[in-house]
Design a protein around this motif. Structure first.
Motif, PDB file in Angstrom:
ATOM      1  N   PHE A  65     103.464  36.023  23.480  1.00 38.44           N
ATOM      2  CA  PHE A  65     102.180  35.914  24.163  1.00 38.44           C
ATOM      3  C   PHE A  65     101.153  36.945  23.690  1.00 38.44           C
ATOM      4  O   PHE A  65     100.016  36.620  23.419  1.00 38.44           O
ATOM      5  CB  PHE A  65     102.431  36.047  25.662  1.00 38.44           C
ATOM      6  CG  PHE A  65     101.241  35.791  26.517  1.00 38.44           C
ATOM      7  CD1 PHE A  65     100.810  34.506  26.751  1.00 38.44           C
ATOM      8  CD2 PHE A  65     100.558  36.837  27.108  1.00 38.44           C
ATOM      9  CE1 PHE A  65      99.715  34.260  27.551  1.00 38.44           C
ATOM     10  CE2 PHE A  65      99.462  36.606  27.903  1.00 38.44           C
ATOM     11  CZ  PHE A  65      99.040  35.307  28.129  1.00 38.44           C
ATOM     12  N   THR A  66     101.574  38.196  23.575  1.00 41.74           N
ATOM     13  CA  THR A  66     100.641  39.271  23.229  1.00 41.74           C
ATOM     14  C   THR A  66     100.209  39.237  21.768  1.00 41.74           C
ATOM     15  O   THR A  66      99.317  39.982  21.381  1.00 41.74           O
ATOM     16  CB  THR A  66     101.245  40.644  23.556  1.00 41.74           C
ATOM     17  OG1 THR A  66     102.493  40.768  22.875  1.00 41.74           O
ATOM     18  CG2 THR A  66     101.429  40.804  25.055  1.00 41.74           C
ATOM     19  N   ALA A  67     100.827  38.382  20.958  1.00 41.07           N
ATOM     20  CA  ALA A  67     100.440  38.269  19.553  1.00 41.07           C
ATOM     21  C   ALA A  67      99.442  37.140  19.330  1.00 41.07           C
ATOM     22  O   ALA A  67      98.945  36.975  18.214  1.00 41.07           O
ATOM     23  CB  ALA A  67     101.673  38.037  18.681  1.00 41.07           C
ATOM     24  N   LEU A  68      99.116  36.392  20.359  1.00 41.83           N
ATOM     25  CA  LEU A  68      98.190  35.280  20.209  1.00 41.83           C
ATOM     26  C   LEU A  68      96.772  35.796  19.999  1.00 41.83           C
ATOM     27  O   LEU A  68      96.355  36.764  20.633  1.00 41.83           O
ATOM     28  CB  LEU A  68      98.260  34.371  21.439  1.00 41.83           C
ATOM     29  CG  LEU A  68      99.618  33.719  21.677  1.00 41.83           C
ATOM     30  CD1 LEU A  68      99.638  32.987  23.010  1.00 41.83           C
ATOM     31  CD2 LEU A  68      99.981  32.784  20.542  1.00 41.83           C
ATOM     32  N   PRO A  69      96.008  35.159  19.114  1.00 42.87           N
ATOM     33  CA  PRO A  69      94.639  35.609  18.834  1.00 42.87           C
ATOM     34  C   PRO A  69      93.751  35.689  20.085  1.00 42.87           C
ATOM     35  O   PRO A  69      92.965  36.631  20.228  1.00 42.87           O
ATOM     36  CB  PRO A  69      94.112  34.567  17.852  1.00 42.87           C
ATOM     37  CG  PRO A  69      95.322  34.009  17.187  1.00 42.87           C
ATOM     38  CD  PRO A  69      96.396  34.044  18.243  1.00 42.87           C
ATOM     39  N   ALA A  70      93.874  34.736  20.990  1.00 41.95           N
ATOM     40  CA  ALA A  70      93.035  34.765  22.191  1.00 41.95           C
ATOM     41  C   ALA A  70      93.367  35.954  23.081  1.00 41.95           C
ATOM     42  O   ALA A  70      92.494  36.481  23.773  1.00 41.95           O
ATOM     43  CB  ALA A  70      93.175  33.460  22.969  1.00 41.95           C
ATOM     44  N   GLU A  84      91.400  29.075  25.353  1.00 41.09           N
ATOM     45  CA  GLU A  84      92.045  29.229  24.036  1.00 41.09           C
ATOM     46  C   GLU A  84      93.458  29.796  24.193  1.00 41.09           C
ATOM     47  O   GLU A  84      94.395  29.336  23.535  1.00 41.09           O
ATOM     48  CB  GLU A  84      91.232  30.167  23.145  1.00 41.09           C
ATOM     49  CG  GLU A  84      89.969  29.565  22.588  1.00 41.09           C
ATOM     50  CD  GLU A  84      89.212  30.563  21.718  1.00 41.09           C
ATOM     51  OE1 GLU A  84      89.855  31.264  20.907  1.00 41.09           O
ATOM     52  OE2 GLU A  84      87.983  30.642  21.863  1.00 41.09           O
ATOM     53  N   LEU A  85      93.614  30.784  25.047  1.00 40.92           N
ATOM     54  CA  LEU A  85      94.928  31.391  25.274  1.00 40.92           C
ATOM     55  C   LEU A  85      95.911  30.352  25.808  1.00 40.92           C
ATOM     56  O   LEU A  85      97.051  30.275  25.353  1.00 40.92           O
ATOM     57  CB  LEU A  85      94.810  32.567  26.241  1.00 40.92           C
ATOM     58  CG  LEU A  85      96.086  33.344  26.511  1.00 40.92           C
ATOM     59  CD1 LEU A  85      96.580  34.048  25.241  1.00 40.92           C
ATOM     60  CD2 LEU A  85      95.856  34.359  27.622  1.00 40.92           C
ATOM     61  N   ALA A  86      95.468  29.555  26.752  1.00 39.40           N
ATOM     62  CA  ALA A  86      96.330  28.508  27.302  1.00 39.40           C
ATOM     63  C   ALA A  86      96.737  27.520  26.216  1.00 39.40           C
ATOM     64  O   ALA A  86      97.897  27.103  26.147  1.00 39.40           O
ATOM     65  CB  ALA A  86      95.619  27.788  28.443  1.00 39.40           C
ATOM     66  N   GLU A  87      95.795  27.153  25.364  1.00 41.49           N
ATOM     67  CA  GLU A  87      96.105  26.220  24.277  1.00 41.49           C
ATOM     68  C   GLU A  87      97.062  26.849  23.273  1.00 41.49           C
ATOM     69  O   GLU A  87      98.036  26.226  22.852  1.00 41.49           O
ATOM     70  CB  GLU A  87      94.820  25.768  23.589  1.00 41.49           C
ATOM     71  CG  GLU A  87      93.970  24.852  24.461  1.00 41.49           C
ATOM     72  CD  GLU A  87      92.582  24.590  23.896  1.00 41.49           C
ATOM     73  OE1 GLU A  87      92.196  25.205  22.871  1.00 41.49           O
ATOM     74  OE2 GLU A  87      91.865  23.767  24.502  1.00 41.49           O
ATOM     75  N   ASP A 123     102.234  36.647  12.248  1.00 37.53           N
ATOM     76  CA  ASP A 123     102.449  35.208  12.160  1.00 37.53           C
ATOM     77  C   ASP A 123     103.800  34.834  12.743  1.00 37.53           C
ATOM     78  O   ASP A 123     103.937  33.840  13.450  1.00 37.53           O
ATOM     79  CB  ASP A 123     102.370  34.720  10.712  1.00 37.53           C
ATOM     80  CG  ASP A 123     100.969  34.793  10.138  1.00 37.53           C
ATOM     81  OD1 ASP A 123     100.019  34.827  10.939  1.00 37.53           O
ATOM     82  OD2 ASP A 123     100.838  34.816   8.905  1.00 37.53           O
ATOM     83  N   GLN A 124     104.832  35.636  12.447  1.00 37.71           N
ATOM     84  CA  GLN A 124     106.167  35.371  12.970  1.00 37.71           C
ATOM     85  C   GLN A 124     106.164  35.476  14.485  1.00 37.71           C
ATOM     86  O   GLN A 124     106.777  34.671  15.165  1.00 37.71           O
ATOM     87  CB  GLN A 124     107.189  36.353  12.372  1.00 37.71           C
ATOM     88  CG  GLN A 124     108.621  36.013  12.736  1.00 37.71           C
ATOM     89  CD  GLN A 124     109.065  34.667  12.198  1.00 37.71           C
ATOM     90  OE1 GLN A 124     108.770  34.306  11.070  1.00 37.71           O
ATOM     91  NE2 GLN A 124     109.754  33.917  13.025  1.00 37.71           N
ATOM     92  N   SER A 125     105.457  36.455  15.028  1.00 38.22           N
ATOM     93  CA  SER A 125     105.379  36.605  16.484  1.00 38.22           C
ATOM     94  C   SER A 125     104.712  35.400  17.116  1.00 38.22           C
ATOM     95  O   SER A 125     105.141  34.931  18.171  1.00 38.22           O
ATOM     96  CB  SER A 125     104.591  37.865  16.857  1.00 38.22           C
ATOM     97  OG  SER A 125     105.280  39.014  16.455  1.00 38.22           O
ATOM     98  N   ILE A 126     103.662  34.897  16.480  1.00 35.22           N
ATOM     99  CA  ILE A 126     102.984  33.711  17.009  1.00 35.22           C
ATOM    100  C   ILE A 126     103.938  32.524  16.959  1.00 35.22           C
ATOM    101  O   ILE A 126     104.033  31.758  17.909  1.00 35.22           O
ATOM    102  CB  ILE A 126     101.682  33.424  16.248  1.00 35.22           C
ATOM    103  CG1 ILE A 126     100.652  34.519  16.545  1.00 35.22           C
ATOM    104  CG2 ILE A 126     101.122  32.054  16.607  1.00 35.22           C
ATOM    105  CD1 ILE A 126      99.431  34.471  15.679  1.00 35.22           C
ATOM    106  N   MET A 127     104.670  32.374  15.857  1.00 32.22           N
ATOM    107  CA  MET A 127     105.615  31.271  15.753  1.00 32.22           C
ATOM    108  C   MET A 127     106.701  31.393  16.811  1.00 32.22           C
ATOM    109  O   MET A 127     107.175  30.408  17.340  1.00 32.22           O
ATOM    110  CB  MET A 127     106.228  31.212  14.354  1.00 32.22           C
ATOM    111  CG  MET A 127     105.246  30.697  13.316  1.00 32.22           C
ATOM    112  SD  MET A 127     106.014  30.382  11.738  1.00 32.22           S
ATOM    113  CE  MET A 127     106.374  32.019  11.161  1.00 32.22           C
TER     114      MET A 127
END
Length: 140
Positions: A14-19, A73-76, A6-10
């Motif tokens: 990039f590589t931590a994004l679900p997409a 999704e990745l772009a979003e 979650d911290q990485s996404i915040m």
């Protein structure tokens, strides 16, 4: 308490994004375009885009509707539209927190801004004017 992921996404890693994870999974079993019947006329029609007099045919690439959806999704998730707008407005984006970097505005899109509705940020307008001047020198 937030997890490391979650911290990485915040932090917008990039590589931590679900997409990104979904795309990694999809890459493990891509469409086999050499298989009989996979490269059809319908696929060629479906995987073709056209704009501004250019035609992009990507039917021969290993994409599927699922892959394209994951890319959107990745772009979003990565907020690319906001980042592109900031880049075009001359914000400082060439920096990586915790690492030595250029720490400067990214203005290469402004140097290609030869359209009627040009970007309004001062640094972008200045970069576009310099680019037009250089192009005029080349033309002369």
């Amino acid at each position: 308490m937030t997890s490391t992921k979650d911290q990485s996404i915040m932090n917008n890693k990039f590589t931590a994004l679900p997409a990104y994870e979904l795309l990694k999974e999809l890459a493990k079993s891509p469409i086999d375009l050499t298989a009989s019947g996979s490269l059809t006329a319908e696929r060629v029609r479906q995987y073709c885009s056209e704009a501004c007099g250019y035609k992009l045919l990507y039917a021969t690439e290993r994409v599927t509707d699922e892959v394209l959806s994951a890319l959107v999704e990745l772009a979003e998730q990565a907020n690319v539209h906001d980042k592109m707008k900031k880049m075009q407005e001359g914000d400082i984006l060439n920096c990586i927190k915790g690492f030595p970097s250029e720490n400067r505005a990214v203005l290469h899109t402004a140097t290609r801004d030869f359209f009627e509705d040009q970007h309004q940020a001062l640094s972008a307008r200045e970069a576009a004017a310099l680019a037009r001047d250089e192009c005029e020198k080349l033309r002369a």
